[in-house]
Scaffold this active site. Structure first.
Site, PDB file in Angstrom:
ATOM      1  N   ASP A 169       0.846  -1.192   0.000  1.00 48.18           N
ATOM      2  CA  ASP A 169       0.000   0.000   0.000  1.00 48.18           C
ATOM      3  C   ASP A 169       0.884   1.247   0.000  1.00 48.18           C
ATOM      4  OD1 ASP A 169      -3.221   0.507   0.956  1.00 48.18           O
ATOM      5  OD2 ASP A 169      -1.821   2.197   1.095  1.00 48.18           O
ATOM      6  N   ASN A 188     -12.948  -3.156   2.615  1.00 49.06           N
ATOM      7  CA  ASN A 188     -13.889  -2.036   2.735  1.00 49.06           C
ATOM      8  C   ASN A 188     -14.872  -2.142   1.573  1.00 49.06           C
ATOM      9  OD1 ASN A 188     -12.530  -0.934   4.981  1.00 49.06           O
ATOM     10  ND2 ASN A 188     -11.068   0.113   3.638  1.00 49.06           N
ATOM     11  N   GLY A 213     -15.429   3.338   3.805  1.00 48.77           N
ATOM     12  CA  GLY A 213     -14.044   3.749   3.593  1.00 48.77           C
ATOM     13  C   GLY A 213     -13.439   3.284   2.292  1.00 48.77           C
ATOM     14  N   GLN A 214     -14.231   2.641   1.438  1.00 52.46           N
ATOM     15  CA  GLN A 214     -13.669   2.206   0.146  1.00 52.46           C
ATOM     16  C   GLN A 214     -13.419   3.424  -0.734  1.00 52.46           C
ATOM     17  OE1 GLN A 214     -15.970  -0.719  -2.054  1.00 52.46           O
ATOM     18  NE2 GLN A 214     -14.309  -1.042  -3.533  1.00 52.46           N
ATOM     19  N   HIS A 246     -10.404  -5.306  -3.354  1.00 52.23           N
ATOM     20  CA  HIS A 246      -9.057  -5.596  -2.846  1.00 52.23           C
ATOM     21  C   HIS A 246      -9.140  -5.971  -1.381  1.00 52.23           C
ATOM     22  CE1 HIS A 246      -9.939  -1.308  -2.521  1.00 52.23           C
ATOM     23  NE2 HIS A 246      -9.220  -1.309  -1.401  1.00 52.23           N
ATOM     24  N   LEU A 247      -8.229  -6.833  -0.973  1.00 53.54           N
ATOM     25  CA  LEU A 247      -8.106  -7.231   0.425  1.00 53.54           C
ATOM     26  C   LEU A 247      -6.899  -6.513   1.005  1.00 53.54           C
ATOM     27  CD1 LEU A 247      -9.751  -9.549  -0.923  1.00 53.54           C
ATOM     28  CD2 LEU A 247      -8.603 -11.140   0.628  1.00 53.54           C
ATOM     29  N   HIS A 248      -7.085  -5.884   2.149  1.00 56.11           N
ATOM     30  CA  HIS A 248      -5.947  -5.324   2.883  1.00 56.11           C
ATOM     31  C   HIS A 248      -5.394  -6.445   3.773  1.00 56.11           C
ATOM     32  CE1 HIS A 248      -6.943  -0.933   2.246  1.00 56.11           C
ATOM     33  NE2 HIS A 248      -8.150  -1.447   2.049  1.00 56.11           N
TER      34      HIS A 248
HETATM   35  P1  5GP Z   1      -9.748   1.380   0.145  1.00 55.99           P
HETATM   36  O1  5GP Z   1      -9.806   2.665   0.909  1.00 55.99           O
HETATM   37  O2  5GP Z   1     -10.435   1.489  -1.200  1.00 55.99           O
HETATM   38  O3  5GP Z   1     -10.196   0.178   0.934  1.00 55.99           O
HETATM   39  O4  5GP Z   1      -8.207   1.105  -0.111  1.00 55.99           O
HETATM   40  C1  5GP Z   1      -7.509   1.700  -1.152  1.00 55.99           C
HETATM   41  C2  5GP Z   1      -6.059   1.641  -0.759  1.00 55.99           C
HETATM   42  O5  5GP Z   1      -5.286   1.915  -1.912  1.00 55.99           O
HETATM   43  C3  5GP Z   1      -5.656   2.652   0.299  1.00 55.99           C
HETATM   44  O6  5GP Z   1      -5.131   1.991   1.436  1.00 55.99           O
HETATM   45  C4  5GP Z   1      -4.626   3.523  -0.401  1.00 55.99           C
HETATM   46  O7  5GP Z   1      -3.566   3.913   0.449  1.00 55.99           O
HETATM   47  C5  5GP Z   1      -4.147   2.622  -1.515  1.00 55.99           C
HETATM   48  N1  5GP Z   1      -3.699   3.334  -2.695  1.00 55.99           N
HETATM   49  C6  5GP Z   1      -4.290   4.387  -3.302  1.00 55.99           C
HETATM   50  N2  5GP Z   1      -3.591   4.766  -4.395  1.00 55.99           N
HETATM   51  C7  5GP Z   1      -2.538   3.922  -4.475  1.00 55.99           C
HETATM   52  C8  5GP Z   1      -1.454   3.800  -5.408  1.00 55.99           C
HETATM   53  O8  5GP Z   1      -1.320   4.547  -6.382  1.00 55.99           O
HETATM   54  N3  5GP Z   1      -0.548   2.812  -5.174  1.00 55.99           N
HETATM   55  C9  5GP Z   1      -0.659   1.952  -4.120  1.00 55.99           C
HETATM   56  N4  5GP Z   1       0.293   1.010  -3.986  1.00 55.99           N
HETATM   57  N5  5GP Z   1      -1.682   2.036  -3.221  1.00 55.99           N
HETATM   58  C10 5GP Z   1      -2.603   2.998  -3.406  1.00 55.99           C
END
Ligand code: 5GP
Length: 122
Positions: free
Chosen positions: A33, A89, A95-96, A102-104
């Site tokens: 991330d 999310n 928070g998405q 995607h899985l964190h």
């Molecule tokens: P969400 O908030 O949709 O569950 O997670 C999206 C994740 O993508 C966030 O944790 C954010 O930091 C990450 N993210 C956003 N843009 C980029 C990027 O350009 N590269 C990488 N490696 N991660 C990203």
């Protein structure tokens, strides 16, 4: 073939945007991330564009199962298989921010603790 607009993650998969790739196979990719919320913060992403988990259907059963098994593989690869969290999310109100499933994978190995548990706000 549908005229789907590429998501940020599809552009990373296509190498149009750089990322630190920690795992890849025919069905998915895992990247660090860009704004880690834990010492280990990996995003595990199916190559198929599924906007949200709630949008997945029966035809995605295999890829969803694959992601869970790969998450375990990655946790072993990174040495955090004894203690990690998986977070999805679903929806902006949860928070998405990137609408490509995607899985964190989050972990704070004891020897590299950078954040406390309460800091993992995802
Ligand atoms: P969400 O908030 O949709 O569950 O997670 C999206 C994740 O993508 C966030 O944790 C954010 O930091 C990450 N993210 C956003 N843009 C980029 C990027 O350009 N590269 C990488 N490696 N991660 C990203």
């Amino acid at each position: 073939m549908t005229d789907q607009v590429d998501t940020l993650f599809t552009r990373i998969i296509k190498r149009e945007i750089p990322a630190e790739i920690v795992y890849e196979d025919d069905l998915c990719i895992a990247i660090n991330d860009i704004a880690p919320q834990a010492a280990v913060h990996v995003l595990l992403i199916p190559k198929q564009q599924i906007p949200r988990l709630a949008d997945a259907t029966e035809s995605e059963r295999a890829i969803l199962g694959h992601l869970m098994l790969v998450a375990g593989d990655i946790s072993r690869q990174l040495g955090v298989d004894e203690a990690f969290r998986l977070v999805v999310n679903n929806g902006a109100d949860a928070g998405q921010t990137v609408f490509h499933l995607h899985l964190h994978i989050l972990a704070n190995p004891k020897d590299s603790k950078q954040f406390s548990e309460s800091d993992i706000g995802i």
